[in-house]
Design a protein around this motif. Structure first.
Motif, PDB file in Angstrom:
ATOM      1  N   ASP A   1      -2.603  -2.480  -5.144  1.00 24.45           N
ATOM      2  CA  ASP A   1      -2.779  -2.934  -6.524  1.00 24.45           C
ATOM      3  C   ASP A   1      -2.450  -4.418  -6.673  1.00 24.45           C
ATOM      4  O   ASP A   1      -2.466  -4.946  -7.784  1.00 24.45           O
ATOM      5  CB  ASP A   1      -1.912  -2.090  -7.467  1.00 24.45           C
ATOM      6  CG  ASP A   1      -2.264  -0.609  -7.344  1.00 24.45           C
ATOM      7  OD1 ASP A   1      -3.474  -0.306  -7.336  1.00 24.45           O
ATOM      8  OD2 ASP A   1      -1.350   0.218  -7.208  1.00 24.45           O
ATOM      9  N   GLU A   2      -2.128  -5.074  -5.540  1.00 27.25           N
ATOM     10  CA  GLU A   2      -1.781  -6.495  -5.567  1.00 27.25           C
ATOM     11  C   GLU A   2      -3.077  -7.313  -5.470  1.00 27.25           C
ATOM     12  O   GLU A   2      -4.081  -6.833  -4.941  1.00 27.25           O
ATOM     13  CB  GLU A   2      -0.842  -6.826  -4.394  1.00 27.25           C
ATOM     14  CG  GLU A   2       0.468  -6.042  -4.410  1.00 27.25           C
ATOM     15  CD  GLU A   2       0.321  -4.567  -4.028  1.00 27.25           C
ATOM     16  OE1 GLU A   2      -0.588  -4.282  -3.223  1.00 27.25           O
ATOM     17  OE2 GLU A   2       1.080  -3.724  -4.538  1.00 27.25           O
ATOM     18  N   ARG A   3      -3.017  -8.579  -5.933  1.00 26.79           N
ATOM     19  CA  ARG A   3      -4.232  -9.399  -5.941  1.00 26.79           C
ATOM     20  C   ARG A   3      -4.526  -9.992  -4.579  1.00 26.79           C
ATOM     21  O   ARG A   3      -5.664 -10.295  -4.252  1.00 26.79           O
ATOM     22  CB  ARG A   3      -4.067 -10.554  -6.927  1.00 26.79           C
ATOM     23  CG  ARG A   3      -4.480 -10.138  -8.299  1.00 26.79           C
ATOM     24  CD  ARG A   3      -4.466 -11.313  -9.263  1.00 26.79           C
ATOM     25  NE  ARG A   3      -4.207 -10.753 -10.584  1.00 26.79           N
ATOM     26  CZ  ARG A   3      -3.627 -11.381 -11.568  1.00 26.79           C
ATOM     27  NH1 ARG A   3      -3.226 -12.628 -11.413  1.00 26.79           N
ATOM     28  NH2 ARG A   3      -3.439 -10.785 -12.714  1.00 26.79           N
ATOM     29  N   ASP A   4      -3.460 -10.209  -3.804  1.00 23.90           N
ATOM     30  CA  ASP A   4      -3.594 -11.000  -2.588  1.00 23.90           C
ATOM     31  C   ASP A   4      -2.934 -10.211  -1.454  1.00 23.90           C
ATOM     32  O   ASP A   4      -1.745  -9.948  -1.513  1.00 23.90           O
ATOM     33  CB  ASP A   4      -2.854 -12.324  -2.859  1.00 23.90           C
ATOM     34  CG  ASP A   4      -2.755 -13.192  -1.627  1.00 23.90           C
ATOM     35  OD1 ASP A   4      -3.324 -12.826  -0.580  1.00 23.90           O
ATOM     36  OD2 ASP A   4      -2.090 -14.248  -1.713  1.00 23.90           O
ATOM     37  N   PHE A   5      -3.724  -9.829  -0.473  1.00 21.38           N
ATOM     38  CA  PHE A   5      -3.168  -9.020   0.618  1.00 21.38           C
ATOM     39  C   PHE A   5      -2.661  -9.877   1.781  1.00 21.38           C
ATOM     40  O   PHE A   5      -2.341  -9.360   2.843  1.00 21.38           O
ATOM     41  CB  PHE A   5      -4.204  -8.016   1.127  1.00 21.38           C
ATOM     42  CG  PHE A   5      -4.627  -7.009   0.086  1.00 21.38           C
ATOM     43  CD1 PHE A   5      -3.690  -6.442  -0.773  1.00 21.38           C
ATOM     44  CD2 PHE A   5      -5.957  -6.623  -0.024  1.00 21.38           C
ATOM     45  CE1 PHE A   5      -4.071  -5.505  -1.734  1.00 21.38           C
ATOM     46  CE2 PHE A   5      -6.346  -5.690  -0.982  1.00 21.38           C
ATOM     47  CZ  PHE A   5      -5.408  -5.136  -1.836  1.00 21.38           C
ATOM     48  N   SER A   6      -2.608 -11.215   1.595  1.00 23.51           N
ATOM     49  CA  SER A   6      -2.148 -12.045   2.715  1.00 23.51           C
ATOM     50  C   SER A   6      -0.621 -12.012   2.828  1.00 23.51           C
ATOM     51  O   SER A   6      -0.085 -12.286   3.902  1.00 23.51           O
ATOM     52  CB  SER A   6      -2.657 -13.484   2.568  1.00 23.51           C
ATOM     53  OG  SER A   6      -2.066 -14.074   1.445  1.00 23.51           O
ATOM     54  N   ALA A   7       0.071 -11.666   1.746  1.00 25.86           N
ATOM     55  CA  ALA A   7       1.539 -11.593   1.801  1.00 25.86           C
ATOM     56  C   ALA A   7       1.955 -10.232   2.359  1.00 25.86           C
ATOM     57  O   ALA A   7       1.276  -9.227   2.134  1.00 25.86           O
ATOM     58  CB  ALA A   7       2.120 -11.793   0.407  1.00 25.86           C
ATOM     59  N   PRO A   8       3.072 -10.202   3.090  1.00 27.84           N
ATOM     60  CA  PRO A   8       3.535  -8.926   3.646  1.00 27.84           C
ATOM     61  C   PRO A   8       4.249  -8.073   2.597  1.00 27.84           C
ATOM     62  O   PRO A   8       4.431  -8.484   1.446  1.00 27.84           O
ATOM     63  CB  PRO A   8       4.527  -9.374   4.721  1.00 27.84           C
ATOM     64  CG  PRO A   8       5.101 -10.642   4.177  1.00 27.84           C
ATOM     65  CD  PRO A   8       3.981 -11.306   3.421  1.00 27.84           C
ATOM     66  N   ILE A   9       4.670  -6.901   3.016  1.00 27.36           N
ATOM     67  CA  ILE A   9       5.510  -6.004   2.220  1.00 27.36           C
ATOM     68  C   ILE A   9       6.871  -5.962   2.896  1.00 27.36           C
ATOM     69  O   ILE A   9       6.947  -5.815   4.122  1.00 27.36           O
ATOM     70  CB  ILE A   9       4.933  -4.579   2.237  1.00 27.36           C
ATOM     71  CG1 ILE A   9       3.471  -4.596   1.855  1.00 27.36           C
ATOM     72  CG2 ILE A   9       5.793  -3.612   1.444  1.00 27.36           C
ATOM     73  CD1 ILE A   9       3.120  -4.071   0.540  1.00 27.36           C
ATOM     74  N   VAL A  10       7.926  -6.087   2.118  1.00 30.16           N
ATOM     75  CA  VAL A  10       9.285  -5.959   2.660  1.00 30.16           C
ATOM     76  C   VAL A  10       9.954  -4.787   1.949  1.00 30.16           C
ATOM     77  O   VAL A  10       9.995  -4.736   0.718  1.00 30.16           O
ATOM     78  CB  VAL A  10      10.098  -7.257   2.451  1.00 30.16           C
ATOM     79  CG1 VAL A  10      11.540  -7.059   2.903  1.00 30.16           C
ATOM     80  CG2 VAL A  10       9.460  -8.418   3.217  1.00 30.16           C
ATOM     81  N   SER A  11      10.465  -3.852   2.734  1.00 33.16           N
ATOM     82  CA  SER A  11      10.977  -2.599   2.188  1.00 33.16           C
ATOM     83  C   SER A  11      12.403  -2.356   2.693  1.00 33.16           C
ATOM     84  O   SER A  11      12.641  -2.329   3.899  1.00 33.16           O
ATOM     85  CB  SER A  11      10.019  -1.502   2.655  1.00 33.16           C
ATOM     86  OG  SER A  11      10.499  -0.238   2.313  1.00 33.16           O
TER      87      SER A  11
END
Ligand code: SIN
Ligand code: FE2
Length: 215
Positions: A137-147
Motif C-alpha cells: 500500500d506504499e507509494r514507493d517500493f524502493s525503500a526497505p521494510i524494517v520490522s
C-alpha cells in the motif's frame, strides 16, 4: 581443511537467512525500554484496536500507528490515512528512537539513509497471527521494510513473490530486527499463531513495529 568444512558447513547452511532477508538478532535490545515507553505513549493517544478487513473479519492482532500517516483497514479496503479514524486526530508523531533504530538496521542490511514515515504497531496475544500478505500500500517500493519484534517469540513466515511460494520459517525473539527490500520488497510474509507465554519485560503479548516509507 576437510574436517573444518565438514564441521561447519551444515551449521552455516542450517542457520542461513532466506535470501533477501536480513535477520539482526537482539539488535533492538539496547533500546528496549525506550521502545516500550514510546509504544505506551503512542497507544495512549491512538489506542490499539482490532481493525476490520475488507471481507468483514476482525484482525486477530490489535494495531495502532505513529507517523505522518497510519495503515488502516475497514470495509472500504487497505490504505494509509493521515487521520486515525477512531479519534479523528492525526496519528502521534514517529518517536526519534524508532526512526534512528530503523535507519541503523537498514544500513546494516545495505540500505543507506532509510527514513521511515510510518510505524505500524501490531500487538499479538497468544493465538493471534498474521496471514501471508504483501506490504503493497506504499507509494514507493524502493525503500526497505524494517520490522522489530518485542515480547513473546513467534515464527516469521517469509515466502516469495507468489502467494503459493513455500515460506521459510524463522524463529524471532525479543529484540530481533528484520530488514527486507530491493528484490524481496514485495515478498509474501506473515506470523504463525503466537504461542502461550509471558515475557518478563512485555508480558503475555508480542509487539511488532513495522517501519516503512509510505509516502
Ligand atoms: C506485518 O507484516 O505487518 C507484521 C509482521 C510481524 O508481526 O512480525
Ligand atoms: Fe507485512
Amino acid at each position: 581443511m576437510g574436517l573444518t568444512h565438514d564441521l561447519f558447513a551444515p551449521v552455516l547452511a542450517g542457520e542461513a537467512d532466506p535470501p533477501g532477508l536480513t535477520h539482526l538478532p537482539a539488535f533492538a535490545v539496547p533500546v528496549e525500554q525506550e521502545l516500550l515507553a514510546a509504544i505506551n505513549a503512542v497507544a495512549t493517544a491512538a489506542p490499539f484496536r482490532h481493525m476490520l478487513t475488507p471481507g468483514g473479519q476482525h484482525m486477530s492482532a490489535a494495531m495502532t500507528n505513529c507517523g505522518e500517516v497510519g495503515w488502516v483497514t475497514d470495509r472500504r479496503g487497505y490504505r494509509y490515512d493521515r487521520l486515525d479514524p477512531q479519534t479523528g486526530q492525526p496519528w502521534p508523531p514517529l518517536p526519534a528512537c524508532l526512526t534512528q533504530l530503523a535507519g541503523r538496521a537498514a544500513a546494516e542490511a545495505g540500505f543507506a539513509s532509510f527514513r521511515p514515515d510510518v510505524c505500524l504497531i501490531n500487538r499479538y496475544e497468544p493465538g493471534a497471527r498474521m496471514s501471508l500478505h504483501q506490504d503493497r500500500d506504499e507509494r514507493d517500493f524502493s525503500a526497505p521494510i524494517v520490522s522489530v519484534s518485542l515480547g513473546l517469540g513467534a515464527t516469521f513466515l517469509f515466502g516469495g513473490l507468489k502467494r503459493t511460494d513455500r515460506p521459510h520459517r524463522l524463529p524471532l525473539v525479543h529484540g530481533d530486527v528484520l530488514v527486507w527490500g530491493g528484490p524481496t520488497r514485495l515478498n509474501f510474509h506473515g506470523i504463525a499463531p503466537v504461542m502461550e507465554g509471558c515475557h518478563p519485560a512485555v508480558g503475555r503479548r508480542r509487539l511488532n513495529l513495522t517501519m516503512r516509507k509510505a509516502l
